[in-house]
Design an enzyme around this catalytic site. Structure first.
Site, PDB file in Angstrom:
ATOM      1  N   ASP A 127       0.841  -1.203   0.000  1.00  0.00           N
ATOM      2  CA  ASP A 127       0.000   0.000   0.000  1.00  0.00           C
ATOM      3  C   ASP A 127       0.871   1.245   0.000  1.00  0.00           C
ATOM      4  O   ASP A 127       1.997   1.226   0.494  1.00  0.00           O
ATOM      5  CB  ASP A 127      -0.894   0.036   1.256  1.00  0.00           C
ATOM      6  N   LYS A 128       0.289   2.336  -0.504  1.00  0.00           N
ATOM      7  CA  LYS A 128       0.992   3.619  -0.579  1.00  0.00           C
ATOM      8  C   LYS A 128       1.633   3.995   0.761  1.00  0.00           C
ATOM      9  O   LYS A 128       2.772   4.444   0.815  1.00  0.00           O
ATOM     10  CB  LYS A 128      -0.029   4.685  -0.998  1.00  0.00           C
TER      11      LYS A 128
END
Length: 283
Positions: free
Chosen positions: A75-76
């Site tokens: 995830d970012k």
């Protein structure tokens, strides 16, 4: 930090990733992924890892180098160990290892509260659902196969949600203080937002800085316990600025001989551990 990475020139971003290379051989390159950098592009995203793989390959090797390939995603907001492949064949081989659950992944997270029991396995399927609120949005949530019968409190099996994906997360508590815990997590499956959902909705211990999964229908900052706010010297009104404290700490890859990669948590994570007086276990 994440805004800065969105502003820089792709060449500068590739240089940052080159400096964060922790291992390379003829098949793979392993980087320590920084906070706030998406793996893939999308609306409103200027910079992402996928876009700078050709530049990074040239910086690591030479101008004739083929672009590097993604093998898995983070995830970012997640930091830590990320594996890239030097060739399409190596990428396919590694993707298959991930798919067949032969790669061991260990994450560290700072979570609110204390899981009960302090170590165990969360095995609850996950499904994406639309949240009906003044601002409609989608979230991952639990789709249990069992529920308690209201009459006698017995466990009943219920019909499986056909859209749900099975999800399994091992967890154990490494330390606890200031109404928080440091947890080690081992996702056995790889469902989107799995660790965040299992911790928040399965164990009732959302990750510090996880504003998305600390509520269901509200799009609001996370509500922090008083001892945590005190230790962080933070007012509740400023809680929305807290970053997600989830770090891909270790990865074991059975590629020929087993390869074992470890990345230390980023500085903001280490500072939070110190402020909360959570003792970092010695590797």
């Amino acid at each position: 930090m994440s805004q800065q990475l969105q502003q820089v020139h792709p060449n500068v971003l590739a240089k940052i990733l080159k400096q964060r290379t922790v291992y390379q051989n003829e098949e793979i390159v392993v980087i320590d992924k920084p906070y706030g950098l998406p793996v893939h592009g999308g609306p409103g995203i200027k910079n992402c890892i996928a876009d700078v793989l050709p530049i990074l390959a040239k910086m690591l090797e030479n101008m004739k180098a083929d672009p590097l390939h993604l093998c898995h995603r983070l995830d970012k907001e997640t930091t830590g160990v990320m594996v890239l492949a030097r060739s399409k064949e190596a990428a396919e081989k590694i993707r298959l290892l991930f798919k067949t659950r032969q790669v061991e992944k260990f994450y560290w997270a700072i979570a609110l509260g204390d899981p009960d029991p302090v170590e165990g396995v969360v095995e609850i399927p996950i499904v994406e659902k639309e949240v009906q609120s003044h601002q409609s949005h989608y979230k991952m949530t639990l789709a249990p196969n069992y529920r308690l019968c209201p009459e006698d409190g017995k466990v009943m099996r219920i019909r499986k949600n056909r859209h749900a994906e099975s999800a399994v997360t091992r967890y154990r508590r490494l330390a606890s203080a200031s109404a928080c815990s440091l947890l080690e997590l081992q996702p056995i499956t790889g469902v989107k937002h799995q660790i965040r959902v299992h911790l928040a909705y399965g164990l009732g211990c959302p990750i510090l800085g996880d504003h998305k999964y600390s509520h269901w229908s509200k799009l609001a900052p996370q509500k922090l316990p008083e001892p945590t706010l005190r230790r962080l010297k933070l007012e509740q009104s400023k809680a929305r600025h807290l970053p997600l404290h989830l770090h891909a700490h270790r990865l074991r890859l059975p590629l020929g001989q087993p390869l074992d990669f470890v990345c230390k948590p980023p500085l903001f994570f280490q500072k939070t551990l110190r402020k909360l007086e959570l003792d970092i276990p010695k590797d």
